[in-house]
Design a protein around this motif. Structure first.
Motif, PDB file in Angstrom:
ATOM      1  N   ASN A 165       0.827  -1.314   0.049  1.00  0.00           N
ATOM      2  CA  ASN A 165      -0.017   0.068  -0.034  1.00  0.00           C
ATOM      3  C   ASN A 165       0.766   1.312  -0.054  1.00  0.00           C
ATOM      4  OD1 ASN A 165      -2.331  -1.670   0.017  1.00  0.00           O
ATOM      5  ND2 ASN A 165      -2.720  -1.255   2.317  1.00  0.00           N
ATOM      6  N   VAL A 166       0.266   2.202  -0.654  1.00  0.00           N
ATOM      7  CA  VAL A 166       0.996   3.578  -0.720  1.00  0.00           C
ATOM      8  C   VAL A 166      -0.137   4.591  -0.374  1.00  0.00           C
ATOM      9  CG1 VAL A 166       2.929   3.287  -2.154  1.00  0.00           C
ATOM     10  CG2 VAL A 166       0.740   4.057  -3.079  1.00  0.00           C
ATOM     11  N   LEU A 167       0.364   5.728   0.339  1.00  0.00           N
ATOM     12  CA  LEU A 167      -0.666   6.804   0.652  1.00  0.00           C
ATOM     13  C   LEU A 167      -0.807   7.871  -0.647  1.00  0.00           C
ATOM     14  CD1 LEU A 167      -0.219   7.112   4.465  1.00  0.00           C
ATOM     15  CD2 LEU A 167      -1.526   5.542   3.281  1.00  0.00           C
ATOM     16  N   ALA A 189      -6.091   8.754   0.125  1.00  0.00           N
ATOM     17  CA  ALA A 189      -6.482   7.368  -0.317  1.00  0.00           C
ATOM     18  C   ALA A 189      -5.285   6.377  -0.130  1.00  0.00           C
ATOM     19  CB  ALA A 189      -6.759   7.615  -2.026  1.00  0.00           C
ATOM     20  N   VAL A 190      -5.696   5.245   0.321  1.00  0.00           N
ATOM     21  CA  VAL A 190      -4.676   4.169   0.486  1.00  0.00           C
ATOM     22  C   VAL A 190      -4.820   3.470  -1.012  1.00  0.00           C
ATOM     23  CG1 VAL A 190      -4.401   2.029   1.544  1.00  0.00           C
ATOM     24  CG2 VAL A 190      -5.095   4.026   2.746  1.00  0.00           C
ATOM     25  N   GLY A 193      -8.596   3.916 -10.876  1.00  0.00           N
ATOM     26  CA  GLY A 193      -8.748   2.435 -10.527  1.00  0.00           C
ATOM     27  C   GLY A 193     -10.129   2.270  -9.860  1.00  0.00           C
ATOM     28  N   LYS A 194     -10.261   1.135  -8.984  1.00  0.00           N
ATOM     29  CA  LYS A 194     -11.812   0.495  -8.497  1.00  0.00           C
ATOM     30  C   LYS A 194     -11.666   1.013  -7.124  1.00  0.00           C
ATOM     31  CE  LYS A 194     -14.326  -1.610 -11.592  1.00  0.00           C
ATOM     32  NZ  LYS A 194     -15.874  -1.251 -11.898  1.00  0.00           N
ATOM     33  N   ALA A 245     -11.647   8.620   3.863  1.00  0.00           N
ATOM     34  CA  ALA A 245     -10.620   8.186   3.122  1.00  0.00           C
ATOM     35  C   ALA A 245     -11.146   7.233   2.205  1.00  0.00           C
ATOM     36  CB  ALA A 245      -9.538   7.509   3.859  1.00  0.00           C
ATOM     37  N   LEU A 246     -10.439   6.842   1.156  1.00  0.00           N
ATOM     38  CA  LEU A 246     -10.690   5.883   0.118  1.00  0.00           C
ATOM     39  C   LEU A 246      -9.554   4.649  -0.019  1.00  0.00           C
ATOM     40  CD1 LEU A 246     -12.037   8.070  -2.890  1.00  0.00           C
ATOM     41  CD2 LEU A 246     -13.509   7.021  -1.247  1.00  0.00           C
ATOM     42  N   GLN A 247     -10.035   3.403  -0.237  1.00  0.00           N
ATOM     43  CA  GLN A 247      -8.908   2.533  -0.715  1.00  0.00           C
ATOM     44  C   GLN A 247      -9.373   2.314  -2.231  1.00  0.00           C
ATOM     45  OE1 GLN A 247      -9.058  -1.073   1.649  1.00  0.00           O
ATOM     46  NE2 GLN A 247      -6.934  -1.573   1.013  1.00  0.00           N
ATOM     47  N   VAL A 248      -8.051   2.222  -2.801  1.00  0.00           N
ATOM     48  CA  VAL A 248      -8.316   1.976  -4.398  1.00  0.00           C
ATOM     49  C   VAL A 248      -7.519   1.113  -4.982  1.00  0.00           C
ATOM     50  CG1 VAL A 248      -8.223   3.224  -6.678  1.00  0.00           C
ATOM     51  CG2 VAL A 248      -9.047   4.673  -4.674  1.00  0.00           C
TER      52      VAL A 248
END
Length: 303
Positions: free
Chosen positions: A200-202, A213-214, A239-240, A293-296
């Motif tokens: 993971n990157v931020l 976003a992660v 991305g999704k 926040a979002l995870q993508v």
């Protein structure tokens, strides 16, 4: 067409999306062009040719010419050209099609729009990339070890006249046999990192602003220098969405690692102690990302 430069590509997802939109996808084509020109001439007859008035002053000449027969000329021209797509060119074409047709990409340009987005949506966001705390800590320990080697004095050595080499005064003992505590911690962190296929990157977003976003990268798609290319650089991510973290909620910035099981405050305290080294700056991202926040899961990361 916008000529984007992809830094990270999820090739299987990229090809699948492009094939679905195009009704199939070919990475290579061969074009053949052929031209044929045919020219036929046939004649039979007789003629009397005389020279021009100028030359007749010098010559008295006449001739009979008999023409009989046929002639055929055939020209054949064949041109073959091969064209093939690269992974980057497929990404460029796919991005162009996705942007050229409404309904594919959900634009989240505001914080409120980010809160309303649903998992599964294909979004494009922009911002500055930061490594997660584990990856940054590994880099930090590597930097400390390098600096300690530069600052350390060479061990006492005496010349070996017989073979021209220098012998270690310690009897040839390998200095790497014993590791310091930092090196052992570094190896443990790296082992934990390599255990998972995810890194993971931020992304500190500018679009939408004031949101983190992660971005979940697949390590198999990472080249050796990809994380270094991404770190602290401004990029765009297509991305999704896999998770929406609401206000008051949080998620680990490296949740796929075993270290994410440690209580966040204890983990932050441990990192702070490890980073207490004179003359070396430790710039760690937070171990826990606070919502919104979002995870993508990215299809591509590009500039």
């Amino acid at each position: 067409m916008r000529l984007i430069h992809p830094i990270y590509l999820d090739i299987p997802m990229l090809v699948s999306f492009a094939a679905a939109i195009e009704g199939g996808l070919s990475f290579g084509t061969e074009v053949t062009r052929e031209e044929t020109n045919t020219k036929a001439v046939g004649a039979e007859g007789a003629a009397n040719f005389g020279l021009s008035h100028l030359f007749s002053q010098f010559f008295d000449f006449s001739a009979d010419l008999q023409v009989q027969g046929s002639k055929e000329d055939r020209e054949r021209y064949v041109e073959k050209s091969s064209r093939s797509h690269t992974e980057a060119s497929v990404a460029i074409l796919l991005y162009d099609r996705l942007r050229g047709n409404t309904g594919y990409i959900v634009d989240v340009e505001t914080l409120e729009a980010a809160r309303q987005v649903e998992p599964g949506a294909l979004i494009e966001i922009a911002g500055t990339v930061e490594k997660n705390a584990i990856d940054a800590m590994i880099d930090y320990v590597d930097a400390v070890n390098i600096m300690s080697k530069i600052g350390s004095k060479s061990p006492n050595a005496s010349p070996d006249v017989s073979n021209g080499r220098r012998r270690n005064a310690g009897g040839g003992r390998n200095r790497n046999e014993s590791q310091g505590p930092l090196a052992r911690i570094r190896d443990a962190l790296n082992e934990d990192r390599e255990r998972t296929p995810i890194s993971n990157v931020l992304l500190r977003c500018t679009i939408p602003n004031n949101i983190t976003a992660v971005v979940t990268l697949r390590t198999e798609n990472l080249r050796d220098l990809t994380l270094s290319e991404l770190h602290k650089n401004s990029v765009r991510v297509l991305g999704k969405v896999t998770r929406v973290v609401d206000q008051g909620e949080s998620m680990s910035s490296f949740e796929n690692y075993g270290m994410a099981l440690i209580e966040p405050d204890k983990l932050q305290e441990m990192f702070d102690k490890l980073g207490d080294t004179e003359n070396i700056t430790l710039d760690l991202s937070e171990v826990q990302v606070q919502g919104p926040a979002l995870q993508v899961l990215p299809l591509m990361v590009f500039v």
